[in-house]
Design a protein around this motif. Structure first.
Motif, PDB file in Angstrom:
ATOM      1  N   ARG A 183       5.865   3.806 -13.320  1.00 19.83           N
ATOM      2  CA  ARG A 183       6.472   5.116 -13.458  1.00 19.83           C
ATOM      3  C   ARG A 183       7.795   5.221 -12.717  1.00 19.83           C
ATOM      4  O   ARG A 183       8.657   6.030 -13.079  1.00 19.83           O
ATOM      5  CB  ARG A 183       5.497   6.181 -12.951  1.00 19.83           C
ATOM      6  N   ASN A 208       9.332  -1.532  -4.316  1.00 21.93           N
ATOM      7  CA  ASN A 208       8.941  -0.129  -4.339  1.00 21.93           C
ATOM      8  C   ASN A 208       9.646   0.573  -3.193  1.00 21.93           C
ATOM      9  O   ASN A 208       9.794  -0.001  -2.115  1.00 21.93           O
ATOM     10  CB  ASN A 208       7.417  -0.018  -4.175  1.00 21.93           C
ATOM     11  N   GLN A 225       0.103  -2.853 -21.267  1.00 18.42           N
ATOM     12  CA  GLN A 225      -0.651  -2.368 -20.107  1.00 18.42           C
ATOM     13  C   GLN A 225      -1.458  -3.457 -19.421  1.00 18.42           C
ATOM     14  O   GLN A 225      -2.258  -4.143 -20.028  1.00 18.42           O
ATOM     15  CB  GLN A 225      -1.593  -1.232 -20.521  1.00 18.42           C
ATOM     16  N   VAL A 226      -1.253  -3.552 -18.126  1.00 20.20           N
ATOM     17  CA  VAL A 226      -2.008  -4.490 -17.294  1.00 20.20           C
ATOM     18  C   VAL A 226      -2.995  -3.672 -16.479  1.00 20.20           C
ATOM     19  O   VAL A 226      -2.637  -2.631 -15.934  1.00 20.20           O
ATOM     20  CB  VAL A 226      -1.048  -5.253 -16.349  1.00 20.20           C
ATOM     21  N   SER A 234       2.402  -0.566 -16.051  1.00 21.64           N
ATOM     22  CA  SER A 234       1.239   0.180 -15.581  1.00 21.64           C
ATOM     23  C   SER A 234       0.812   1.145 -16.682  1.00 21.64           C
ATOM     24  O   SER A 234       1.548   1.391 -17.648  1.00 21.64           O
ATOM     25  CB  SER A 234       1.594   0.984 -14.335  1.00 21.64           C
ATOM     26  N   SER A 257       2.751   1.735  -8.068  1.00 20.38           N
ATOM     27  CA  SER A 257       2.184   2.094  -6.773  1.00 20.38           C
ATOM     28  C   SER A 257       1.063   1.151  -6.339  1.00 20.38           C
ATOM     29  O   SER A 257       0.849   0.933  -5.153  1.00 20.38           O
ATOM     30  CB  SER A 257       1.678   3.535  -6.804  1.00 20.38           C
ATOM     31  N   GLN A 308      -6.965   0.433 -10.401  1.00 15.92           N
ATOM     32  CA  GLN A 308      -7.092   0.067 -11.818  1.00 15.92           C
ATOM     33  C   GLN A 308      -5.974  -0.889 -12.233  1.00 15.92           C
ATOM     34  O   GLN A 308      -6.161  -1.696 -13.127  1.00 15.92           O
ATOM     35  CB  GLN A 308      -7.057   1.317 -12.704  1.00 15.92           C
ATOM     36  N   HIS A 309      -4.830  -0.771 -11.617  1.00 16.84           N
ATOM     37  CA  HIS A 309      -3.752  -1.714 -11.933  1.00 16.84           C
ATOM     38  C   HIS A 309      -4.006  -3.066 -11.261  1.00 16.84           C
ATOM     39  O   HIS A 309      -3.888  -4.117 -11.894  1.00 16.84           O
ATOM     40  CB  HIS A 309      -2.384  -1.169 -11.539  1.00 16.84           C
TER      41      HIS A 309
END
Ligand SMILES: Cc1cc2nc3c(=O)[nH]c(=O)nc-3n(C[C@H](O)[C@H](O)[C@H](O)COP(=O)(O)OP(=O)(O)OC[C@H]3O[C@@H](n4cnc5c(N)ncnc54)[C@H](O)[C@@H]3O)c2cc1C
Lengths: 315, 249
Positions: free
Chosen positions: A207, A285, A247-248, A233, A266, A270-271
């Protein structure tokens, strides 16, 4: 006891996942046969016969296998298992394998084990649960062991030597055409890039990229420079920066490249579930407390809009 | 057309679970539970079908202990019409759940079943496909778009290379992926209303199907954590590390 691996293909080429499943199948002991069901799929049959470790290719052709839909394929596998007494049925845990294997298991009236990452012998497995936060040992006494295997956990089976003999091909009869579903269309992304699941380097965006244009403008040159596949993500996919197949994660693709570069991601569990087995992880980041830094080998706290172009320029 | 939506009570997706010290399982004591996120998407889709007059009734069903009533109430508050709890305190594996759901489907005769594509606890991704097999109907898993047209549906599925669209005859089983819709939040008045909606409890044994577990789950362990990494000061240091230390570029 013989194992039947079900080949995933597009009537032209064997999918990578199938080669990993062949390697896993060998760990169950016994001969490994590869089922190629399709329509005008001679090229796939030839390719399958040259995969090292395959002792026989079972070729079944009918127009209603062209799109490899689950209903007709599962019915076919059921009859093959009954006829040829396979003790194990395997597929790669790709979207295709996950769609198919449980249907086969239910028709055979046996439990299925998903996403196997370790095989200690027939009936003795390990698999991840809770988004990969837990690994659990699973034992099964089922008469037929139906498994999907995680491709990142087993090597890809190569080809037999150039002068080696291909496996014999046996033509088997088609099963019923149940007519329960038909394919209307496929929108498959075509790309010159390496396939996300098999790439040695993956550049992934989240994002933090802000929008699809930024994603392309900032990440594409880096991926080009590295010869990398592009990933994302869930947040980036949901927001429409990139298509769904990027999507990973826990519910997307599981990847384990040699180098994974996470940009503006982030690091939600789940990622992480989809990439934490990568060889080297780099995170870029601007938030020093982002959880992605807990799994990153090299973390760079920086604004991605400055750091990524600088990185691309330095390489 | 009735739409049947199976829902599961799972550990909330924000919780990072811990393995019990004797490795016998996962410590669920005091852990926050919630409706499986994919099932929530399935409920939303079914409710929208009813709101658009494409479905007559949305029935949610959960297989599990009495605590699953809470999950069913959540689905009722989102707009489902009634709920069925297939009650069992035993461990229910996907094949057993599929069998119980098949028995419920025999009774309810739904035109469509919408499941979540996977439960985020066991991550099995099996129940919908198994139910479709047992019902002898078509399946469209990992759905990101569902269109009902009379006695048929068109479903767009998220597959590895992109998207594919299938046509299926009804009845059929669809499993929901993340992008099928964005589930609504239940409003307070709807939560109050949900308390009065019918919730029928059926003992699992009354359905007469074999639900004995087929798989034994042994040792649970947490994967080896990654070795702690380092923060680099700038791009130049990063490139240096990647070239000389990690040797990946
Ligand atoms: C059932 C379920 C399944 C899921 N499955 C998946 C899955 O498979 N894959 C997945 O990824 N997620 C999945 N998720 C979602 C997951 O929980 C997170 O919401 C998601 O991963 C967040 O994506 P993100 O990191 O891109 O976004 P965010 O969490 O919003 O992070 C954006 C990051 O970008 C950084 N940033 C912003 N601007 C800049 C800048 N200029 N420079 C540098 N950094 C910047 C921020 O500091 C932040 O850390 C799932 C969730 C659920 C409930």
């Amino acid at each position: 006891m013989k194992t039947l691996v079900i080949a995933e293909h597009d009537n032209t080429r064997l999918a990578g996942a199938t080669r990993h499943a062949v390697t896993a199948a060998a760990l169950l002991g016994g001969e490994v046969e590869l089922l190629v069901a399709g329509d005008n799929c001679g090229a796939v049959v030839d390719e399958a016969a040259r995969v090292a470790g395959v002792s026989r290719v079972i070729r079944v052709e009918a127009p209603f296998y062209r799109d490899l839909l689950a209903e007709n394929l599962a019915a076919l596998v059921l009859s093959l298992v009954q006829l040829k007494l396979y003790g194990n049925v395997l597929a790669g845990s790709s979207a295709w394998g996950k769609n198919l294997a449980p249907r086969i298991a239910a028709l055979l009236d046996v439990a299925q084990v998903s996403d196997v990452v370790k095989i200690s012998g027939r009936g003795c497995y390990q698999r991840p649960i809770y988004a990969g936060n837990v690994l659990v040992g699973v034992e099964s006494d089922e008469a037929v062991q139906v498994l999907t295997v995680r491709t990142t956990a087993f090597d890809s089976a190569g080809d037999v030597a150039v002068d080696g003999a291909p496996a014999p091909v046996e033509v088997a009869e088609a099963g019923p055409d149940l007519g329960l579903s038909t394919l209307l269309r496929r929108e498959i992304s075509r790309s010159e890039r390496p396939e996300l699941g098999a790439a040695k380097i993956v550049v992934s965006g989240g994002r933090g990229l802000g929008n699809g244009d930024n994603y392309q403008r900032v990440l594409t040159p880096l991926a080009d420079r590295l010869g990398a596949a592009l990933g994302a993500s869930r947040a980036a996919v949901d927001a429409g920066y990139v298509p769904n197949d990027y999507q990973v994660g826990q519910t997307g693709k599981i990847v384990a490249p040699g180098l994974y570069v996470a940009v503006g991601i982030s690091g939600a569990i789940q990622h992480l579930a989809g990439m934490k087995d990568s060889g080297v992880i780099v995170a870029i980041n601007k938030d020093p407390d982002a959880p992605i830094f807990q799994v990153a080998d090299y973390g760079l706290v920086a604004d991605l809009f400055e750091a990524v172009p600088a990185l691309t320029a330095t390489l | 057309m009735k739409v049947l939506v199976p829902v599961k009570r799972v550990v909330d997706y924000n919780v990072k679970v811990r393995v019990r010290s004797d490795n016998s399982g996962v410590d669920l004591n005091g852990v926050k539970m919630a409706i499986n996120p994919f099932d929530e998407i399935a409920v939303e889709e079914a409710v929208r079908l009813r709101e658009n007059q494409l479905a007559s009734e949305v029935i949610v069903v959960s297989c599990g202990s009495a605590a699953s009533q809470e999950t069913l109430r959540t689905a009722l508050a989102m707009g489902a019409d009634r709920a069925i709890l297939v009650e069992s305190d035993a461990e229910l594996q996907p094949l057993a759940v599929a069998r119980l759901l098949k028995a419920v489907a025999d009774r309810e005769q739904p035109g469509l079943v919408i499941c979540g594509k996977q439960a985020i606890d066991d991550d099995a991704n099996q129940t919908g496909q198994m139910l479709a097999a047992l019902m002898g109907v078509g399946q469209a898993t990992f759905a990101s778009r569902l269109v009902v047209e009379g006695s048929a549906i068109q479903v767009t599925r998220e597959v590895d290379g992109g998207l594919e669209t299938l046509a299926l005859k009804l009845p059929a089983v669809v499993t929901a992926d993340l992008r099928l819709n964005e589930p609504r939040y239940a409003t307070l008045p709807n939560i109050m209303k949900a308390k009065k909606k019918p919730l029928e409890a059926l003992p699992a044994a009354s359905l007469g199907v074999d639900i004995a577990p087929r798989l034994r789950h042994g040792r649970h362990e947490e994967p080896a954590p990654r070795k702690g990494g380092v923060k680099v000061a700038d791009v130049a240091e990063l490139v240096g590390k990647l070239k000389n230390e990690a040797k990946v570029i």
